[in-house]
Scaffold this active site. Structure first.
Site, PDB file in Angstrom:
ATOM      1  N   LYS A 182       0.831  -1.209   0.000  1.00 17.48           N
ATOM      2  CA  LYS A 182       0.000   0.000   0.000  1.00 17.48           C
ATOM      3  C   LYS A 182       0.874   1.271   0.000  1.00 17.48           C
ATOM      4  CE  LYS A 182      -4.210  -1.995   2.098  1.00 17.48           C
ATOM      5  NZ  LYS A 182      -4.086  -3.388   2.438  1.00 17.48           N
TER       6      LYS A 182
ATOM      7  N   TYR B 197      -2.034  -0.814  11.465  1.00 15.96           N
ATOM      8  CA  TYR B 197      -3.415  -1.134  11.796  1.00 15.96           C
ATOM      9  C   TYR B 197      -3.807  -0.372  13.054  1.00 15.96           C
ATOM     10  CZ  TYR B 197      -1.955  -4.900   8.695  1.00 15.96           C
ATOM     11  OH  TYR B 197      -1.432  -5.599   7.648  1.00 15.96           O
TER      12      TYR B 197
END
Ligand code: GLU
Length: 304
Positions: free
Chosen positions: A66, A240
């Site tokens: 990403k 996260y």
């Protein structure tokens, strides 16, 4: 600083720890990996390279990709990218649907799945042959033609990707995707399936330690300001719902993936990549986190 001696010492201690956590089981293909694999590789701005353990084994880099897709899209469209997504930590799981509904299809940041889908959509709209062009972009950063997608992982993710399908459809319903969700997902799953070793990762991400330029200064992947911003996003959103903890314990911008890899960047100093497949309950590599905490403690080389 004797990085070799310090890394050897911490590697030995971390390797001896109980291998807590579990391999990401929701992607069937990832379950085939040996949980005891453990590799580390560092590349420094002044040209030092050192690896230990399984540092040359290729693994599924998953969400680490990403950072690459963001870099490519940011390079192409510049600051207007931020009209399509935000730059705030989400405080929810990487694949959560909840905020998307209340925030009208604008993902919190580019590193949660929804944000990565929007980035994939932007790339699809700008690239002629998206999968080939993306691979060419990644390979060209380090002149490494060995970097490839793993189509078995793509198929495996597609077979269970219900949440990603739901996220993409929800974003599309709010008008924040120009392409069809099926095209966005196919591209997204390919990016997640990229395979690289710790050695390849630490060399590839040197542009984030070098103000956006490749280490040989031949290519400007990002402007200096964009490079600062991508590092800032990794610092606040790269792990996260454990980004605060990583900042607190390690103190470096970085990005993890559910394949058990972590890259961490010290701007102007080094990039270090760690791989150990067992994940803690937040989805980050258990031993990877332990190793990096010790590393910045011993070297006193965190950004804080
Ligand atoms: N391909 C994974 C997914 O979409 C990425 C997970 C990750 O590494 O965060 O679930």
């Amino acid at each position: 600083m004797d990085f070799k001696e310090i890394i050897e010492d911490i590697y030995k201690k971390t390797a001896a720890l109980k291998n807590k956590g579990q391999i990401a089981s929701y992607i069937p293909e990832l379950l085939k990996i040996d949980p005891n694999k453990f590799g580390v590789h560092i590349s420094t701005i002044d040209g030092f390279n050192f690896g230990i353990g399984d540092y040359q084994d290729k693994f599924s880099i998953q969400s680490i990709s990403k950072v690459l897709s963001l870099s490519m899209a940011y390079n192409i469209v510049g600051e207007k990218i931020w009209k399509r997504l935000d730059v705030e930590p989400s405080g929810t799981a990487f694949n959560s649907l909840v905020q998307l509904e209340t925030e009208k299809g604008i993902p919190r940041n580019p590193f949660i799945n929804a944000g990565a889908h929007v980035i994939c959509d932007i790339l699809l709209s700008h690239l002629k042959n998206p999968k080939e062009d993306f691979l060419t972009f990644v390979r060209s950063i380090t002149q490494n033609s060995e970097i490839n997608y793993n189509t078995k992982v793509v198929t495996s993710e597609k077979s269970v990707g219900y949440r990603n399908v739901a996220l993409c459809n929800l974003i599309k319903s709010f008008g924040n995707l120009d392409n069809e969700p099926s095209e966005v997902l196919d591209f997204y799953f390919h990016l997640c399936s990229l395979e690289m070793s710790c050695q390849e990762l630490s060399q590839l991400f040197m542009y984030l330690a070098n103000d956006g330029k490749t280490i040989d200064n031949s290519q400007q992947i990002l402007t200096k300001s964009q490079s600062k911003r991508v590092n800032a996003l990794m610092q606040t959103c790269g792990f996260y719902d454990e980004s605060g903890e990583f900042s607190f314990k390690v103190g470096l911008p970085g990005k993890s993936g559910v394949g058990g890899g972590i890259i961490a960047v010290h701007p102007d100093q080094y990039v270090i990549a760690v791989w150990s497949p067992n994940l803690n309950e937040k989805g980050n590599s258990y031993k990877g986190m332990c190793f990096l905490e010790e590393f910045t403690t011993k070297t006193e080389l965190s950004i804080f």
